[in-house]
Design a protein around this motif. Structure first.
Motif, PDB file in Angstrom:
ATOM      1  N   SER A 203      -3.247  -4.646 -11.394  1.00 34.32           N
ATOM      2  CA  SER A 203      -3.199  -4.452 -12.850  1.00 34.32           C
ATOM      3  C   SER A 203      -1.764  -4.362 -13.357  1.00 34.32           C
ATOM      4  O   SER A 203      -1.516  -4.485 -14.563  1.00 34.32           O
ATOM      5  N   LEU A 204      -0.809  -4.153 -12.443  1.00 35.44           N
ATOM      6  CA  LEU A 204       0.613  -4.060 -12.808  1.00 35.44           C
ATOM      7  C   LEU A 204       1.279  -5.431 -12.908  1.00 35.44           C
ATOM      8  O   LEU A 204       2.427  -5.512 -13.360  1.00 35.44           O
ATOM      9  N   ILE A 205       0.624  -6.501 -12.478  1.00 37.99           N
ATOM     10  CA  ILE A 205       1.241  -7.830 -12.482  1.00 37.99           C
ATOM     11  C   ILE A 205       1.477  -8.290 -13.913  1.00 37.99           C
ATOM     12  O   ILE A 205       0.569  -8.248 -14.750  1.00 37.99           O
ATOM     13  N   THR A 206       2.698  -8.718 -14.190  1.00 39.55           N
ATOM     14  CA  THR A 206       3.073  -9.151 -15.544  1.00 39.55           C
ATOM     15  C   THR A 206       3.312 -10.651 -15.644  1.00 39.55           C
ATOM     16  O   THR A 206       3.407 -11.186 -16.748  1.00 39.55           O
ATOM     17  N   ALA A 207       3.435 -11.357 -14.520  1.00 35.52           N
ATOM     18  CA  ALA A 207       3.669 -12.802 -14.563  1.00 35.52           C
ATOM     19  C   ALA A 207       2.460 -13.508 -15.164  1.00 35.52           C
ATOM     20  O   ALA A 207       1.323 -13.099 -14.937  1.00 35.52           O
ATOM     21  N   PRO A 208       2.699 -14.584 -15.930  1.00 37.12           N
ATOM     22  CA  PRO A 208       1.564 -15.415 -16.348  1.00 37.12           C
ATOM     23  C   PRO A 208       0.828 -15.894 -15.103  1.00 37.12           C
ATOM     24  O   PRO A 208       1.446 -16.438 -14.184  1.00 37.12           O
TER      25      PRO A 208
END
Length: 265
Positions: A203-208
């Motif tokens: 849930s912490l992933i920010t990459a498209p």
């Protein structure tokens, strides 16, 4: 195609890698399934290398890389990627990981977000269990006189029966590659999958992010792809008719999705 090169990771293991495509293009890093080598992507590299600098590598324990003894961790597999990028002086990449490569992609998205531009997670899962299944597989590969039974298992998990029914030039090299593998290396990577649980931290992933799944995948189920896409903010989901190695089974649809996502704004 370039020759296979090597670099030495922080713990002394030599890791094999290849670079294809123009040096002035964005780097796309490819990470493959357990029990395959960087040649898993041979069918995609010529097209990808027209638009990208394509970097692929062999997991430790696989192909041209060393196979150190003992269990590997997902942290170690992720650090192998970061150390390779540091060695090559590459700051950021697009990352496409399939199966175990997708586990590594998730780890990178969580722990090294500054290194990832766009993330594609194909036929993967944040967690596979039970641990006892992987312990059994580890015991089997270390005890067997050869990997033929393991190879047969992987082939059934990777490809539809129609591709396995007759002599198939596309799938035969995958079978041969497993027979040539280091049992120790395969066992090490089984342990990394056994011990990985990324269900909450993704849930912490920010990459498209684009998540690709196979409707008939027997290992990383379509529901696993759906769960990843639901947990990573803003992730896109594509389910294709097919099993596990979708880049091999459904190459046209797979490549259309990958290239379209990497070029989208």
């Amino acid at each position: 195609m370039t020759d296979t090169l090597h670099f030495t990771a922080g713990d002394g293991a030599r890791i094999a890698y290849r670079l294809d495509g123009p040096e002035d293009r964005p780097v796309l890093m490819l990470s493959n399934s357990i029990a395959t080598t960087l040649h898993m992507w041979d069918g995609q590299v010529p097209e990808l290398a027209r638009s990208f600098r394509v970097l692929r590598y062999d997991f430790r324990g696989h192909g041209g890389s060393d196979a150190p003894a003992g269990a590997y961790s997902l942290d170690r597999l992720g650090r192998d990627v970061l150390e390779l990028l540091d060695f090559l002086g590459i700051a950021r990449v697009h990352f496409l990981g399939l199966s175990l490569g997708g586990f590594v992609g998730q780890w990178l998205g969580i722990h090294a977000p500054e290194r990832i531009d766009r993330l594609i997670l194909s036929n993967t899962s944040p967690h596979l269990g039970p641990a006892s299944y992987f312990d059994e597989q580890i015991g089997n590969v270390l005890a067997a006189s050869n990997l033929s039974a393991t190879a047969d298992m992987f082939m059934r998990n990777w490809f539809p029966a129609s591709m396995l029914a007759a002599q198939n030039r596309t799938v035969e090299p995958f079978h041969a590659a497993i027979l040539a593998m280091s049992p120790q290396g395969l066992a090490g990577c089984f342990a990394a999958v056994r011990d990985a649980d990324l269900r909450r931290p993704i849930s912490l992933i920010t990459a498209p992010t684009l998540v690709i799944g196979g409707e008939d995948d027997k290992v990383t189920l379509a529901s696993h792809s759906e769960a990843i896409a639901a947990t990573i903010p803003g992730a896109e989901l594509l389910l294709l008719p097919g099993v596990h190695l979708l880049n091999v089974e459904r190459p046209a649809e797979f490549m259309e999705a990958v290239v379209g996502f990497l070029r989208s704004r």
